[in-house]
Design an enzyme around this catalytic site. Structure first.
Site, PDB file in Angstrom:
ATOM      1  CG  ASP A 169      57.942 -10.845 -42.128  1.00 38.65           C
ATOM      2  OD1 ASP A 169      57.493 -11.491 -43.748  1.00 38.65           O
ATOM      3  OD2 ASP A 169      59.155 -10.794 -41.897  1.00 38.65           O
TER       4      ASP A 169
ATOM      5  CG  ASN B 250      54.713 -13.281 -46.602  1.00 41.72           C
ATOM      6  OD1 ASN B 250      55.383 -13.464 -45.486  1.00 41.72           O
ATOM      7  ND2 ASN B 250      54.442 -13.794 -47.318  1.00 41.72           N
ATOM      8  CE  LYS B 251      61.364 -10.936 -48.975  1.00 42.27           C
ATOM      9  NZ  LYS B 251      61.623  -9.735 -48.810  1.00 42.27           N
TER      10      LYS B 251
ATOM     11  CD  GLN C 167      64.246 -13.160 -50.014  1.00 45.91           C
ATOM     12  OE1 GLN C 167      64.239 -13.079 -51.434  1.00 45.91           O
ATOM     13  NE2 GLN C 167      64.325 -13.035 -48.933  1.00 45.91           N
TER      14      GLN C 167
ATOM     15  NE  ARG D 128      64.924 -14.936 -46.028  1.00 46.94           N
ATOM     16  CZ  ARG D 128      64.502 -16.361 -45.615  1.00 46.94           C
ATOM     17  NH1 ARG D 128      65.056 -17.399 -45.108  1.00 46.94           N
ATOM     18  NH2 ARG D 128      62.831 -16.435 -45.332  1.00 46.94           N
ATOM     19  N   GLY D 129      63.973 -14.615 -42.481  1.00 50.28           N
ATOM     20  CA  GLY D 129      62.541 -15.116 -41.822  1.00 50.28           C
ATOM     21  C   GLY D 129      62.286 -14.592 -40.865  1.00 50.28           C
TER      22      GLY D 129
ATOM     23  NE  ARG E 246      65.628  -8.049 -43.014  1.00 46.85           N
ATOM     24  CZ  ARG E 246      64.550  -8.771 -43.512  1.00 46.85           C
ATOM     25  NH1 ARG E 246      64.889 -10.227 -43.325  1.00 46.85           N
ATOM     26  NH2 ARG E 246      64.606  -8.387 -44.736  1.00 46.85           N
TER      27      ARG E 246
HETATM   28  O1  MRU Z   1      63.128 -10.388 -45.963  1.00 47.80           O
HETATM   29  P1  MRU Z   1      62.860 -12.135 -46.163  1.00 47.80           P
HETATM   30  O2  MRU Z   1      63.458 -12.928 -46.130  1.00 47.80           O
HETATM   31  O3  MRU Z   1      62.736 -12.087 -43.761  1.00 47.80           O
HETATM   32  O4  MRU Z   1      61.309 -12.216 -45.829  1.00 47.80           O
HETATM   33  C1  MRU Z   1      61.067 -13.749 -45.349  1.00 47.80           C
HETATM   34  C2  MRU Z   1      59.540 -13.745 -45.233  1.00 47.80           C
HETATM   35  O5  MRU Z   1      58.649 -12.622 -46.106  1.00 47.80           O
HETATM   36  C3  MRU Z   1      58.550 -14.997 -45.052  1.00 47.80           C
HETATM   37  O6  MRU Z   1      57.170 -15.490 -46.144  1.00 47.80           O
HETATM   38  C4  MRU Z   1      58.342 -14.692 -43.993  1.00 47.80           C
HETATM   39  O7  MRU Z   1      59.470 -14.319 -42.916  1.00 47.80           O
HETATM   40  C5  MRU Z   1      57.692 -15.911 -43.211  1.00 47.80           C
HETATM   41  S1  MRU Z   1      58.763 -16.805 -42.528  1.00 47.80           S
HETATM   42  C6  MRU Z   1      58.191 -18.329 -42.043  1.00 47.80           C
END
Ligand code: MRU
Length: 349
Positions: free
Chosen positions: A235, A245-246, A194, A44-45, A87
């Protein structure tokens, strides 16, 4: 610690759903296993998803049943269509797949072996560029951090989320090496934690003073000026500087503005999507209700309740003090700077 790597004939990745209790690596030569790992957040990320998708494509064209260039291209198309569905929000995924598609369509390819080499070379280039981008993000971003700073971050943006040292967490790591970081406050990041599971694990391994807070405690931390800056990843960055973002990033940004604390977004140019004009057009993934009704597999909500669980939220550009890319620091208005920093490739999604 290596999050994802290519090994002869296979991909090796760290299963992030097991952390921090278990460091379990998975080795596979099946691209569908990598796709499932992306969907289920074992990988993820945003940048790590792009790197993983590139390697998954390289696996797809290695099947021993593929004998001709045409067969390889057909198999690749099917794999790319599958990987695109994993995703929807992180644009790095689509950027990586577009690059792989272009590499496989090159006129100069002469047979299956050539195509396999070209796809793998492109996947490795995506990974190498991400490692280098992280180094430069770290240096540019650290220049914004005042000596003796306490910082707040959300979700996980470290080595686990990239092929390198991370985006926002990479800045924190670089600033820590420069002796400027006093403490990092980490939002636990509901629902999948996370922050609590991954960011805390990374920060403690790096020897950085860390305090874990619930997401709702961030307001108090900002109100009391317990931090000097907020650092988050993204993202997808729209052409006007709105970011996805998250989920839970937007409220932190609003509160940081309310209390006049700088809010920095740190992301490689592979996260910029100039074809998405504003945050409103960014597709937001909705997650399964069980991720909210259960914690660690244990039900905490009464049976039968309806759940709304977007994985990401949109932070409008007006709340962002600066966007740090590997090419430098952008200040508002972000549109012109982003237009010049678009990075390689593009995406329709
Ligand atoms: O759902 P996730 O864990 O993939 O979400 C990740 C995030 O929101 C991160 O902040 C984003 O991908 C930037 S990672 C360098």
């Amino acid at each position: 610690m290596v999050t994802i790597a290519w090994e002869e004939g296979g991909v090796r990745f760290l299963d992030q759903t097991r952390l921090p209790h278990e460091e379990r690596y998975v080795v596979t030569s099946d691209y569908r296993v990598v796709g499932k790992a992306i969907r289920e957040l074992q990988i993820r990320g945003a940048p790590a998803i792009g790197v993983a998708a590139g390697f998954a494509a390289a696996l797809a064209v290695r099947s021993p049943e593929i004998a001709t260039l045409d067969e390889a291209r057909t198999a690749l198309s099917a794999a790319l269509a599958y990987l695109e569905q994993t995703r929807p929000t992180a644009v790095n995924l689509f950027r990586a797949l577009d690059r792989i598609r272009a590499a496989a369509l090159a006129q100069s390819l002469n047979g299956v072996g050539d195509l396999r080499d070209a796809v793998l070379r492109e996947a490795q280039a995506i990974m190498e560029e991400d490692i280098q981008a992280c180094v430069r993000l770290g240096l540019h971003g650290a220049s914004l951090i005042l000596p003796g700073s306490a910082l707040l971050t959300h979700c996980n943006t470290g080595a686990l989320a990239t092929a390198g040292q991370g985006t926002a967490l990479g800045v924190i790591t670089t600033a820590h090496r420069q002796g400027k970081v006093r403490r990092v406050y980490v939002d636990e990041t509901r629902p999948l934690l996370q922050g609590a599971r991954l960011t805390v694990w990374e920060l403690l391994r790096l020897g950085i003073e860390t305090t874990l807070i619930t997401d709702s405690t961030a307001a108090t931390v900002l109100q009391r000026h317990m931090v000097q800056a907020v650092l988050v990843g993204a993202d997808r960055i729209a052409a006007n500087g709105d970011i996805a973002n998250k989920v839970g990033t937007y409220p932190v940004a609003v509160l940081a503005a309310r209390h006049e604390i700088p809010f920095y977004v740190v992301a490689p140019t592979s996260t910029i999507d100039l074809r998405t004009p504003t945050g409103e057009s960014i597709p937001i993934e909705e997650r399964d209700s069980a991720e909210v009704t259960h914690i660690g597999g244990v039900r905490v909500a009464a049976e039968g309740v309806r759940v709304f669980s977007p994985a990401f939220d949109i932070t409008p550009n007006e709340f962002i003090s600066a966007i740090v890319t590997e090419n430098g620091i952008l200040r508002p208005p972000f549109g012109p700077g982003l237009a010049g920093a678009g990075g390689k490739g593009s995406s329709d999604r």
